[in-house]
Each structure stands twice: as structure tokens, then as C-alpha cells.
Design a protein around this motif. Sequence first.
Motif, PDB file in Angstrom:
ATOM      1  N   THR A  18      -9.126  -0.434 -15.199  1.00  0.00           N
ATOM      2  CA  THR A  18      -9.569  -1.945 -14.978  1.00  0.00           C
ATOM      3  C   THR A  18      -9.843  -1.911 -13.661  1.00  0.00           C
ATOM      4  N   TYR A  20     -11.708  -4.296 -10.672  1.00  0.00           N
ATOM      5  CA  TYR A  20     -11.981  -5.625 -10.237  1.00  0.00           C
ATOM      6  C   TYR A  20     -12.267  -5.476  -8.826  1.00  0.00           C
ATOM      7  N   CYS A  44      -4.966 -10.584 -11.555  1.00  0.00           N
ATOM      8  CA  CYS A  44      -5.271  -9.130 -12.045  1.00  0.00           C
ATOM      9  C   CYS A  44      -4.250  -8.298 -12.394  1.00  0.00           C
ATOM     10  N   ALA A  47      -4.810  -4.470 -13.296  1.00  0.00           N
ATOM     11  CA  ALA A  47      -5.947  -3.857 -12.359  1.00  0.00           C
ATOM     12  C   ALA A  47      -5.107  -2.596 -11.884  1.00  0.00           C
ATOM     13  N   LEU A  50      -8.009  -2.637  -7.499  1.00  0.00           N
ATOM     14  CA  LEU A  50      -8.430  -3.926  -7.020  1.00  0.00           C
ATOM     15  C   LEU A  50      -8.871  -3.878  -5.469  1.00  0.00           C
TER      16      LEU A  50
END
Length: 70
Positions: A18, A20, A44, A47, A50
Motif C-alpha cells: 500500500t 501513499y 495511513c 502503508a 509512505l
Amino acid sequence: MASPNVRQQPACLTMTSTVYRVAMFARNEERHIETALRRIEEACPDATDLRIHVLINGCTDRTQAVVERY
């Protein structure tokens, strides 16, 4: 061994990653920037990658120092 024409996916970015990317502008936000950065991280939790980019312009306080420390 992979073919030189096949692009390998970075190990940190798997099919379940994931990612971001957040960009924010800051000017004289020394008192608030750390809270803002922490809230982005909290928003988040899943994440795996990130990155928060803080664009600082014309600050006369310690905003940049706070961001660099964070």
C-alpha cells in the motif's frame, strides 16, 4: 535469472503493498507541522511505503528544522 529486458519489481513493493504519496505546503507552521505529519502517518496505518513531501517556502520560523527532525 531474469532477462535484462524485464523490469524487476522492488522488494518493498509487492502485490500487497500500500503506497501513499503526500505533498503539503508549509510556511511558518512551526507550531503545527509536527502534528500534521503525525496525523498523516496515523491516517495511513496500512502503508508499506509512505512518503511525505513538505514544500517549504519563505519561512521565518523553525518549520524546516521541525520537518527535518521528523
